[in-house]
Design a protein around this motif. Structure first.
Motif, PDB file in Angstrom:
ATOM      1  N   ASP A 164      -4.831  -7.974  -0.821  1.00 59.00           N
ATOM      2  CA  ASP A 164      -5.930  -7.053  -0.513  1.00 59.00           C
ATOM      3  C   ASP A 164      -6.233  -6.129  -1.688  1.00 59.00           C
ATOM      4  O   ASP A 164      -7.397  -5.811  -1.957  1.00 59.00           O
ATOM      5  CB  ASP A 164      -5.603  -6.222   0.728  1.00 59.00           C
ATOM      6  N   ASN A 165      -5.197  -5.670  -2.379  1.00 57.18           N
ATOM      7  CA  ASN A 165      -5.419  -4.779  -3.521  1.00 57.18           C
ATOM      8  C   ASN A 165      -6.210  -5.461  -4.628  1.00 57.18           C
ATOM      9  O   ASN A 165      -7.038  -4.825  -5.297  1.00 57.18           O
ATOM     10  CB  ASN A 165      -4.082  -4.287  -4.080  1.00 57.18           C
ATOM     11  N   ASP A 180     -14.164  -2.645  -7.300  1.00 52.56           N
ATOM     12  CA  ASP A 180     -13.995  -1.236  -7.638  1.00 52.56           C
ATOM     13  C   ASP A 180     -14.789  -0.898  -8.901  1.00 52.56           C
ATOM     14  O   ASP A 180     -14.463  -1.374  -9.993  1.00 52.56           O
ATOM     15  CB  ASP A 180     -12.513  -0.930  -7.865  1.00 52.56           C
ATOM     16  N   GLN A 227      -1.872   6.367  -4.617  1.00 50.07           N
ATOM     17  CA  GLN A 227      -2.010   4.941  -4.295  1.00 50.07           C
ATOM     18  C   GLN A 227      -1.172   4.128  -5.289  1.00 50.07           C
ATOM     19  O   GLN A 227      -1.691   3.501  -6.206  1.00 50.07           O
ATOM     20  CB  GLN A 227      -3.476   4.518  -4.365  1.00 50.07           C
ATOM     21  N   THR A 254      -4.817   6.924 -10.334  1.00 47.47           N
ATOM     22  CA  THR A 254      -4.732   6.238  -9.048  1.00 47.47           C
ATOM     23  C   THR A 254      -3.365   6.424  -8.405  1.00 47.47           C
ATOM     24  O   THR A 254      -3.264   6.727  -7.203  1.00 47.47           O
ATOM     25  CB  THR A 254      -5.014   4.738  -9.232  1.00 47.47           C
ATOM     26  N   LYS A 269      -9.784  -5.559  -3.590  1.00 45.08           N
ATOM     27  CA  LYS A 269     -10.346  -4.226  -3.782  1.00 45.08           C
ATOM     28  C   LYS A 269     -10.642  -3.968  -5.258  1.00 45.08           C
ATOM     29  O   LYS A 269     -11.631  -3.310  -5.614  1.00 45.08           O
ATOM     30  CB  LYS A 269      -9.366  -3.182  -3.247  1.00 45.08           C
ATOM     31  N   TYR A 272      -1.898   0.254  -5.304  1.00 44.73           N
ATOM     32  CA  TYR A 272      -3.143  -0.081  -5.981  1.00 44.73           C
ATOM     33  C   TYR A 272      -3.041   0.222  -7.472  1.00 44.73           C
ATOM     34  O   TYR A 272      -3.597  -0.508  -8.300  1.00 44.73           O
ATOM     35  CB  TYR A 272      -4.304   0.685  -5.354  1.00 44.73           C
ATOM     36  N   SER A 276       0.846  -1.200   0.000  1.00 41.38           N
ATOM     37  CA  SER A 276       0.000   0.000   0.000  1.00 41.38           C
ATOM     38  C   SER A 276       0.878   1.245   0.000  1.00 41.38           C
ATOM     39  O   SER A 276       0.602   2.227   0.680  1.00 41.38           O
ATOM     40  CB  SER A 276      -0.919   0.006   1.230  1.00 41.38           C
TER      41      SER A 276
END
Length: 282
Positions: free
Chosen positions: A47-48, A55, A251, A245, A51, A254, A33
């Protein structure tokens, strides 16, 4: 054996530095992150990617990019073959026209997009011309669907010279005997184009389509200057979403995830295209 290894060493080094390392580094970055500034890169695992699935901005960018890629691919083939067929015939000033067709390729993308933005403005020349023939005013860059059409046309125009050169080179390498035999059998120009030229150009068409897909998934400068991803995300392709992004919202982890997903989709589309037609032509 040693000599062959020494000859391959520079090529392997280049592949490692410019292909393997960026892929591995981006993949590792997508598991963090990182904000692009802090020396710490917190590990977040997958986790990304979780997500990413939920999204809506990513889903929208994928749909926009696929539509954009399909439109550019289809029009690139049509315009490339058509322009090459015209330039392959003998006429006065052919060299001048060949140069003119290639000029958009060497024109700055930012400058070209700025000119097209002016042309498609509400009060621009395109609307003025439409009004003169009795058609109403169109908000080309203010409507999400028309903005994507405008971006597609700009990209096809920008790549037309390169596609024309590719098809022209392929056409000039086709065997003349086949055309002579077809002409003796009474085949007209359209029949020769349909049954001889297009099938023999299949390998080049595969290359043009793959190249168009790569261009659309990497597209940033044209989008940035023409529409900045708008309106309402109508032209926010994957490449522009990665920029927004990572560099706008900070980010980077991400953003790397989105870039990896875009790479995976390009790879998948190329593989499907290869399986459907390219494999038989290589």
């Amino acid at each position: 054996m040693i000599t062959a290894a020494l000859c391959l060493a520079p090529a392997l080094l280049v592949i490692g530095l410019f292909v393997v390392y960026p892929l591995v580094a981006t993949g590792l970055l997508s598991l963090t992150s990182w904000d692009g500034i802090s020396p710490d890169r917190p590990f977040v695992g997958l986790d990304n990617y979780g997500k990413l699935i939920a999204d809506p901005a990513f889903r929208n960018s994928m749909v926009v990019t696929v539509l954009y890629g399909l439109g550019v691919s289809a029009l690139s083939v049509i315009t490339g073959v058509g322009a090459a067929a015209l330039l392959n015939s003998a006429f006065r000033g052919r060299a001048v026209y060949r140069t003119a067709f290639f000029l958009p390729v060497v024109t700055s993308s930012i400058a070209a997009a700025a000119v097209w933005r002016y042309l498609f403005d509400v009060s621009g020349p395109v609307n003025s011309a439409l009004q003169r023939v009795g058609l109403g005013e169109t908000n080309w860059l203010g409507d999400p669907h028309l903005a994507l059409v405008s971006l597609t046309l700009l990209t096809v125009w920008k790549q037309l010279g390169l596609n024309t050169v590719l098809y022209l080179t392929a056409m000039q390498a086709l065997p003349a005997q086949v055309y002579e035999a077809a002409a003796l059998d009474g085949a007209g120009p359209w029949q020769r184009m349909r049954h001889i030229t297009l099938p023999l150009l299949a390998p080049m068409t595969f290359f043009v389509v793959v190249q168009a897909l790569v261009v659309t998934f990497q597209s940033f400068d044209l989008v940035y200057q023409l529409t900045a991803g708008g309106p309402m995300g109508g032209t926010e392709v994957v490449g522009f979403l990665v920029y927004r992004t990572a560099f706008v919202t900070g980010q980077f982890g991400y953003g790397a995830t989105i870039a990896y997903a875009g790479f995976a989709l390009v790879f998948a589309l190329t593989w499907i295209q290869w399986r459907l037609g390219g494999k038989d032509q290589t």
